[in-house]
Design a protein around this motif. Structure first.
Motif, PDB file in Angstrom:
ATOM      1  N   GLY A 182      17.239  43.033  14.626  1.00 51.47           N
ATOM      2  CA  GLY A 182      16.461  43.149  13.403  1.00 51.47           C
ATOM      3  C   GLY A 182      17.185  42.523  12.226  1.00 51.47           C
ATOM      4  O   GLY A 182      18.344  42.108  12.325  1.00 51.47           O
TER       5      GLY A 182
ATOM      6  N   ARG B  57       6.370  49.940  16.687  1.00 51.56           N
ATOM      7  CA  ARG B  57       6.926  49.821  15.344  1.00 51.56           C
ATOM      8  C   ARG B  57       6.390  50.936  14.472  1.00 51.56           C
ATOM      9  O   ARG B  57       5.276  51.412  14.660  1.00 51.56           O
ATOM     10  CB  ARG B  57       6.618  48.458  14.736  1.00 51.56           C
TER      11      ARG B  57
ATOM     12  N   VAL C 106      13.208  45.685  10.746  1.00 53.18           N
ATOM     13  CA  VAL C 106      12.744  44.327  10.439  1.00 53.18           C
ATOM     14  C   VAL C 106      12.082  44.355   9.071  1.00 53.18           C
ATOM     15  O   VAL C 106      11.175  45.162   8.829  1.00 53.18           O
ATOM     16  CB  VAL C 106      11.740  43.835  11.501  1.00 53.18           C
TER      17      VAL C 106
ATOM     18  N   THR D 142      15.504  49.285  15.413  1.00 49.49           N
ATOM     19  CA  THR D 142      16.116  48.213  14.632  1.00 49.49           C
ATOM     20  C   THR D 142      15.127  47.842  13.532  1.00 49.49           C
ATOM     21  O   THR D 142      13.919  47.759  13.758  1.00 49.49           O
ATOM     22  CB  THR D 142      16.484  47.009  15.518  1.00 49.49           C
TER      23      THR D 142
ATOM     24  N   LEU E 100      14.104  40.246  18.876  1.00 52.07           N
ATOM     25  CA  LEU E 100      14.644  41.574  19.137  1.00 52.07           C
ATOM     26  C   LEU E 100      15.038  41.690  20.604  1.00 52.07           C
ATOM     27  O   LEU E 100      14.391  41.114  21.475  1.00 52.07           O
ATOM     28  CB  LEU E 100      13.617  42.652  18.797  1.00 52.07           C
TER      29      LEU E 100
END
Length: 124
Positions: free
Chosen positions: A9, A38, A120, A118, A20
């Motif tokens: 990310g 997400r 983004v 992670t 990713l």
């Protein structure tokens, strides 16, 4: 021990790309599916992509279809999510999940094991 570890990310401008990675261990990928989910800053969770280990079937949500590509490297025990043409609305924490579920339907509640996520961030 079943384990999933995401990486890759970061901060990117709109139109840019990120890849990713989800490193997995402790279970047989051939007998499972690995999904990418997400969670937006508004805490909305969406299943964006999934790959089935047994036959390589892939699922994409309408919001990412044509821009994101999921793939796997069995030797490295890693699943990737290549994200191209990123948009500000792709900003979210991205998680991979596995064990106990299939890609169809892609339901977060069905997956038993999750990575730590992670982040983004896509700037406009």
């Amino acid at each position: 021990e079943v384990q999933l570890v995401e990486s890759g990310g970061g901060l990117v401008e709109a139109g840019g790309s990120l890849r990713l990675s989800c490193a997995f261990s402790g279970f047989s990928f051939d007998a499972n599916a690995i999904g990418w989910f997400r969670e937006t800053p508004r805490k909305e969770r969406e299943g964006v992509s999934c790959i089935r280990g047994s036959d390589g079937s892939r699922y994409y949500s309408d919001s990412v279809k044509g821009r994101f590509t999921i793939s796997s490297d069995n030797a490295k025990k890693t699943v990737y999510l290549q994200m191209n043409s990123l948009k500000p609305e792709d900003t979210a924490d991205y998680y991979c999940a596995a064990v106990g579920a299939d890609c169809w339907p892609l339901e977060d509640a069905d997956f038993r094991t999750w990575g730590q996520g992670t982040q983004v961030t896509v700037s406009s």
